[in-house]
Design an enzyme around this catalytic site. Structure first.
Site, short mmCIF file in Angstrom:
data_model
loop_
_atom_site.label_atom_id
_atom_site.label_comp_id
_atom_site.label_asym_id
_atom_site.label_seq_id
_atom_site.Cartn_x
_atom_site.Cartn_y
_atom_site.Cartn_z
N ALA A 41 0.86 -1.20 0.00
CA ALA A 41 0.00 0.00 0.00
C ALA A 41 0.89 1.24 0.00
CB ALA A 41 -0.90 0.01 1.23
N CYS A 42 0.83 2.00 -1.08
CA CYS A 42 1.60 3.24 -1.11
C CYS A 42 0.63 4.40 -0.97
CB CYS A 42 2.43 3.36 -2.39
SG CYS A 42 1.46 3.65 -3.88
N ILE A 43 1.16 5.59 -0.88
CA ILE A 43 0.29 6.73 -0.60
C ILE A 43 -0.59 7.12 -1.77
CG2 ILE A 43 0.26 9.16 0.04
CD1 ILE A 43 2.68 8.58 1.79
#
Lengths: 104, 147
Positions: free
Chosen positions: A10-12
Site C-alpha cells: 500500500a503506497c500513498i
C-alpha cells in the site's frame, strides 16, 4: 515444505509503488520457489484479500506499506516484516532475505 | 480515450532535467484537457518525486501525482531524445518516462486498472525492452494496454 508468505502492499498515491512492489514480491517469490499471496490496498480498493486461514498457514508476513491499512490485526501474532514500498521496488531480494530471517 | 496518451511529438522529447520533463508532459496533459491547472498538478508530482525518486531502474521513470486538477486518471508516455539524470535507484540515466496523472476523487475510475497494470509490468525487463525497441505508436499502445 514450501515456505509460505502473505504480503500487503500500500503506497500513498495508491497506484505506482503499490503495484510495482506487488510485481517485485511475486517475481522474487517465483524465483525462489516460495509461495506468496499479495494483497494490494490501492486506488482501486482492496484486491486479492488475504483470508484468516492463509494467514494461519503463512510462515511470515510482509507489510510493504507507506500508510495505514485495513485489517492489519489479521496478522497479529505472526512474524512480520514491516517496511516501505520503496525498498521492495529497489531491493526486493534484500527484503526477502530479511523476511526469511524472521522465520524461526 | 482509454487513459493512455502516446503522441508522435513525445517520442523524441527534448528536455535536460527531470523537472523539465515533468513540466512538459504536464503541459501536454493540459492541452489534452486532462489537467485543469497544470501548475498545481506539477507541484503534486514534484513533491512526490522529492519524497522518493521514481527512477525505478532500467532507464525508466514513473513520476506521478494525485490531484483534484486531474479530470480522469491518465498515463502519458515519452521517450527522451537525450537520457536524463533522474536520481534513479540503479544510478542509470532515464530515457523513457510514464507520467501518471491520478484523479483526486475518491471514486475509482476505469483507467486506474490500466495504470496499475502498467506499474506492475514496469518491473519486468522484457516488457520495458519491448517498448524501448519500437517507435510505432500503435505498437506501443498495444503493449501498454494488453494485460
Amino acid at each position: 515444505m514450501t515456505t509460505k508468505i502473505v504480503a500487503v502492499t500500500a503506497c500513498i498515491t495508491g497506484i505506482a509503488h503499490t503495484f510495482m512492489a506487488e510485481a517485485n514480491l511475486k517475481k522474487i517469490a517465483k524465483k525462489r520457489g516460495i509461495e506468496i499471496k499479495v494483497e494490494t490496498q490501492g486506488g482501486m480498493g482492496i484486491q486479492n484479500k488475504i483470508t484468516p486461514s492463509e494467514v494461519a498457514e503463512a510462515d511470515v508476513v510482509i507489510l510493504a506499506i507507506d500508510t495505514s491499512i485495513d485489517g492489519r490485526d489479521r496478522f497479529e501474532g505472526k512474524p512480520t516484516l514491516k517496511i516501505g514500498t520503496s525498498p521492495v521496488v529497489k531491493e526486493p531480494e534484500k527484503v526477502f532475505d530479511e523476511a526469511l530471517d524472521l522465520i524461526k | 480515450m482509454n487513459g493512455v496518451i502516446i503522441k508522435e511529438n513525445l517520442l523524441n522529447l527534448e528536455a535536460n532535467t527531470k523537472e523539465s520533463v515533468i513540466r512538459k508532459l504536464a503541459k501536454e496533459l493540459s492541452v489534452e484537457g486532462i489537467v485543469e491547472n497544470s501548475e498545481e498538478f506539477v507541484k503534486a508530482v514534484i513533491s512526490r518525486e522529492e519524497e522518493i525518486t521514481t527512477g525505478v531502474g532500467n532507464g525508466i521513470a514513473v513520476p506521478h501525482g494525485k490531484s483534484v486538477e486531474v479530470k480522469e486518471s491518465t498515463v502519458i508516455f515519452a521517450k527522451l531524445k537525450h537520457p536524463v539524470d533522474w536520481n534513479s535507484i540503479d544510478n542509470k540515466l532515464v530515457d523513457m518516462v510514464f507520467l501518471l496523472a491520478i484523479s483526486g476523487s475518491d471514486k475509482g475510475d476505469n483507467h486506474l486498472e490500466i495504470l496499475a497494470g502498467l506499474a506492475g509490468r514496469l518491473m519486468d525487463e522484457e516488457f520495458v525492452e519491448s517498448i524501448r525497441k519500437t517507435n510505432d505508436i500503435n505498437k506501443i499502445m498495444e503493449i501498454i494496454i494488453t494485460k
